[in-house]
Structures are given as C-alpha cells and as structure tokens.
Motif scaffolding. Structure first.
Motif, PDB file in Angstrom:
ATOM      1  N   ALA A  83      -3.007   2.408  -5.435  1.00  0.00           N
ATOM      2  CA  ALA A  83      -2.126   2.364  -4.268  1.00  0.00           C
ATOM      3  C   ALA A  83      -1.524   0.987  -4.049  1.00  0.00           C
ATOM      4  O   ALA A  83      -0.466   0.867  -3.433  1.00  0.00           O
ATOM      5  N   ARG A  84      -2.213  -0.068  -4.536  1.00  0.00           N
ATOM      6  CA  ARG A  84      -1.771  -1.425  -4.193  1.00  0.00           C
ATOM      7  C   ARG A  84      -1.581  -2.288  -5.435  1.00  0.00           C
ATOM      8  O   ARG A  84      -2.018  -3.423  -5.491  1.00  0.00           O
TER       9      ARG A  84
ATOM     10  N   ASP B 173       0.861  -1.183   0.000  1.00  0.00           N
ATOM     11  CA  ASP B 173       0.000   0.000   0.000  1.00  0.00           C
ATOM     12  C   ASP B 173       0.899   1.235   0.000  1.00  0.00           C
ATOM     13  O   ASP B 173       1.479   1.608   1.019  1.00  0.00           O
ATOM     14  N   LYS B 174       1.015   1.881  -1.152  1.00  0.00           N
ATOM     15  CA  LYS B 174       1.944   2.995  -1.293  1.00  0.00           C
ATOM     16  C   LYS B 174       1.627   4.142  -0.345  1.00  0.00           C
ATOM     17  O   LYS B 174       2.534   4.857   0.109  1.00  0.00           O
ATOM     18  N   VAL B 175       0.348   4.352  -0.030  1.00  0.00           N
ATOM     19  CA  VAL B 175      -0.023   5.441   0.885  1.00  0.00           C
ATOM     20  C   VAL B 175       0.435   5.118   2.299  1.00  0.00           C
ATOM     21  O   VAL B 175       1.072   5.945   2.968  1.00  0.00           O
TER      22      VAL B 175
ATOM     23  N   PRO C 293       6.048  14.980  -2.242  1.00  0.00           N
ATOM     24  CA  PRO C 293       4.716  15.204  -1.678  1.00  0.00           C
ATOM     25  C   PRO C 293       3.700  14.259  -2.301  1.00  0.00           C
ATOM     26  O   PRO C 293       3.850  13.847  -3.463  1.00  0.00           O
ATOM     27  N   TYR C 294       2.669  13.912  -1.549  1.00  0.00           N
ATOM     28  CA  TYR C 294       1.702  12.931  -2.027  1.00  0.00           C
ATOM     29  C   TYR C 294       0.370  13.139  -1.316  1.00  0.00           C
ATOM     30  O   TYR C 294       0.274  13.828  -0.296  1.00  0.00           O
ATOM     31  N   ALA C 295      -0.665  12.494  -1.847  1.00  0.00           N
ATOM     32  CA  ALA C 295      -1.980  12.468  -1.199  1.00  0.00           C
ATOM     33  C   ALA C 295      -2.665  11.161  -1.565  1.00  0.00           C
ATOM     34  O   ALA C 295      -2.547  10.686  -2.702  1.00  0.00           O
ATOM     35  N   GLY C 296      -3.373  10.579  -0.622  1.00  0.00           N
ATOM     36  CA  GLY C 296      -4.160   9.379  -0.871  1.00  0.00           C
ATOM     37  C   GLY C 296      -5.625   9.723  -1.029  1.00  0.00           C
ATOM     38  O   GLY C 296      -6.130  10.638  -0.377  1.00  0.00           O
TER      39      GLY C 296
ATOM     40  N   SER D 118      -9.405   0.500  -5.081  1.00  0.00           N
ATOM     41  CA  SER D 118     -10.280   1.453  -4.403  1.00  0.00           C
ATOM     42  C   SER D 118      -9.510   2.496  -3.610  1.00  0.00           C
ATOM     43  O   SER D 118     -10.097   3.385  -3.003  1.00  0.00           O
ATOM     44  N   HIS D 119      -8.191   2.398  -3.609  1.00  0.00           N
ATOM     45  CA  HIS D 119      -7.318   3.360  -2.936  1.00  0.00           C
ATOM     46  C   HIS D 119      -6.281   3.821  -3.948  1.00  0.00           C
ATOM     47  O   HIS D 119      -5.616   2.995  -4.583  1.00  0.00           O
ATOM     48  N   VAL D 120      -6.159   5.136  -4.116  1.00  0.00           N
ATOM     49  CA  VAL D 120      -5.287   5.709  -5.140  1.00  0.00           C
ATOM     50  C   VAL D 120      -4.339   6.702  -4.478  1.00  0.00           C
ATOM     51  O   VAL D 120      -4.696   7.377  -3.512  1.00  0.00           O
ATOM     52  N   ILE D 121      -3.131   6.776  -5.004  1.00  0.00           N
ATOM     53  CA  ILE D 121      -2.161   7.761  -4.539  1.00  0.00           C
ATOM     54  C   ILE D 121      -1.846   8.727  -5.676  1.00  0.00           C
ATOM     55  O   ILE D 121      -1.750   8.320  -6.840  1.00  0.00           O
TER      56      ILE D 121
END
Length: 331
Positions: free
Chosen positions: A154-155, A105-107, A122-125, A183-186
């Motif tokens: 993200a995964r 999970d990159k976030v 810098p990043y945001a999930g 369902s999770h994005v970075i």
C-alpha cells in the motif's frame, strides 16, 4: 537562490532517486540557481560531500533558500521527510506532511476519493495481522473482486512488490510477496482501459494540469511493471493521449480536483484508467514522481510548453509561496 537537492534515501527506490536528482541538479543550475548536494545514505545518514550532517530544529539546512527533495518511497515522500523539513523551518518543494502521507497510502487515498464519489476501480485493503490470523476469510472476501487483480504494497512505489494475479490460487503467494514490503496491502480490480497520466503544478485552489499522456507498453510486458518503467524501450509516452478532446478535459479536471482534494502543493502526477474511450477512473496520485528528463512528469510539461529548467524554477517559487503563506498564520 541557494537550493539543496536531497537524493538517495532509505527505500528500495534509492537508485531511482539518484537518477532523478541528477536531472534536477542540472535543471536548477540551468535556471540560474546555486546547487548544494545532500545525499541520504541507505542507512539514513545525511551527507554533504565528506561531511555527515547534524540537523538542528529551526536551524534550516546548509543556509538553503529552498530544499528540493527528490526522494521516492518510504522516508522520502510519505510525510516523514516533510515533517523533518518543517521542523528545520525551511521551504521545500512538493506536498506537505498530510498530503504526502495520505497519498502514499494507496488504501487511504482511495477511501478519501470514495467518500467524494470519485470514480475508481474496485479495491480492498488487507493488514498483515488479519492475513496471518484469518487467511481463509481474507481470500473469501477478495474473491468478490474476481480476477485478474493487482496485489500491491500500500505504501511503496515504482511497481516494487506488485503482482498481477490471474487465478485465485495465485492470490495467497502474491499477498505474501507484497507483505514482504509493507504491512498494509491493497488488492485492486483490473481495468482494461487505457493508462493515462496527467501532471499537475501549483499551490492553492487553482493549480494547472498538463496535456495528458498515454502509456503504451512496447517491451512485451502485459502491465506497467518495474521493467517497463525503467528499461529503455519498455514503454512509449503518447502525448496527447489518443482520446477525444472532451475526455482529455475530463482527465485534466479530475487531476486538478484530486490534487486539491487531498491538499497537494507544488507537483503531482495523477494516474488514470480510461475505459471505453470515455469513462475516466482515478487510479493514484504520486506526490514526488520520477524526475529524470525522460520521466513522464517533466515530459508532459515539456509537451505543454514548460521546459525542464523553467519547471524546476516554478517549483522552487511555489515552495517559497507555500512556506510564506503557512508562516503568515499564528500557530
């Protein structure tokens, strides 16, 4: 020893896994071990030759001394397979359940590094539910990262579902594409630095780091996408990376520190950006990197003085070392 090589898997990286596993089987055999093939079909079915395998908790896997998973992506390097192998009670190559899940999970990975003030872009999930409920608010928040940015599931690995976004109008469609895979994005800020990768090998508090290598794109791509990774001539690996010796040592130190911080064991490839020739940023850590003879991880170790069969042999030994250490304590 008798080594089961697990290949295939349910993810979009099924074919990449098959290529890696073919090289691993050859390397294990060259190191003097018996190779036992197990294919995980895209459906999730486990097959040994013509037989479908039934797995029994505590029963091991085909009388293997060690299992060598060569699977990439979900259901392979995200902790789910590792949990199953723990229940089978068999030594296996690579990171355990927690480190595999965390690094996939990159976030979450970046949040762990941020808590330790490790330098990174810098990043945001973004979660799918919030994107559907508040798309305008999400886009306003992501605007703070500027452009260009990279939008990634993200995964997932191997650059699947990733887009480089050069204007704010492209951000929404890129998010929709990424959400088609996870369902999770970075969303990551752009770094103009050199892309540098370093291989790590070990268990416990004193792993070893390879000579760092530099990724040079040669096929016309402007970023390290799927085609650049897996198309002949898409990239060149320059070893050592064209950096001052002190910076190369910073890369190696950060690679080992990151490996230990997230609880890895066996192997990992840590990816970096190096800006202005000296500022080292950690990008991500791959717990089961590509393992063909031309993949970055084994090539870095070869240039460091560890040939492919010896690398496979050391990973098998590390799997047994970790298994014995973890089974020596009372649960």
């Amino acid at each position: 020893m008798r080594i089961v090589v697990l290949a295939g898997g349910r993810s979009s990286e099924h074919d990449v896994s098959l290529n890696s596993a073919a090289a691993v089987r050859e390397g294990i055999a060259a190191a003097g071990h018996e190779v036992v093939d197990v294919l995980i079909e895209r459906s999730g079915e486990w097959r040994h030759g013509a037989d479908t395998l039934a797995l029994t908790p505590g029963g091991g896997l085909l009388d293997a001394d060690v299992v060598f998973p060569v699977l990439h992506g979900p259901f392979g390097e995200d902790g789910t397979l590792q949990g199953l192998l723990e229940l089978l009670d068999v030594p296996y190559v690579g990171a355990g359940v927690l480190a595999s899940s965390l690094c996939m999970d990159k976030v979450v990975f970046k949040e762990v590094l941020a808590a330790a003030d490790v330098p990174q872009v810098p990043y945001a999930g973004v979660h799918l539910a919030r994107w559907r409920a508040e798309p305008e608010a999400v886009l306003r928040e992501l605007a703070a990262l500027g452009t260009p940015v990279f939008v990634k599931p993200a995964r997932l690995g191997s650059s699947v579902g990733i887009a480089k976004v050069s204007s704010e109008t492209e951000l929404g469609p890129a998010l929709d594409t990424a959400f088609g895979h996870d369902s999770h994005v970075i969303v990551e800020g752009f770094s103009p630095g050199l892309e540098v990768e370093c291989a790590v090998l070990g268990f416990g508090t004193e792993p070893e780091a390879s000579v760092p290598g530099e990724i040079v794109l040669t096929g016309g791509a402007d970023w390290y996408d799927y085609e650049a990774k897996y198309t002949d001539g898409g990239m060149e690996l320059v070893v050592p990376a064209r950096l001052d010796e002190a910076v190369l040592e910073d890369v190696r130190r950060l690679a080992i520190d990151t490996f230990v911080r997230v609880g890895c064991s066996g192997l990992a490839r840590v990816d970096f950006f190096v800006e202005d020739g000296h500022r080292v940023l950690v990008n991500e850590l791959n717990t089961l990197p590509g393992f063909t003879k031309t993949s970055v991880y084994p090539k870095l170790w070869e240039r460091t003085g560890v040939p492919f069969p010896q690398l496979c042999d050391r990973l098998i030994a590390l799997a047994i070392e970790r298994f014995e250490a973890e089974r020596s304590v009372a649960f």
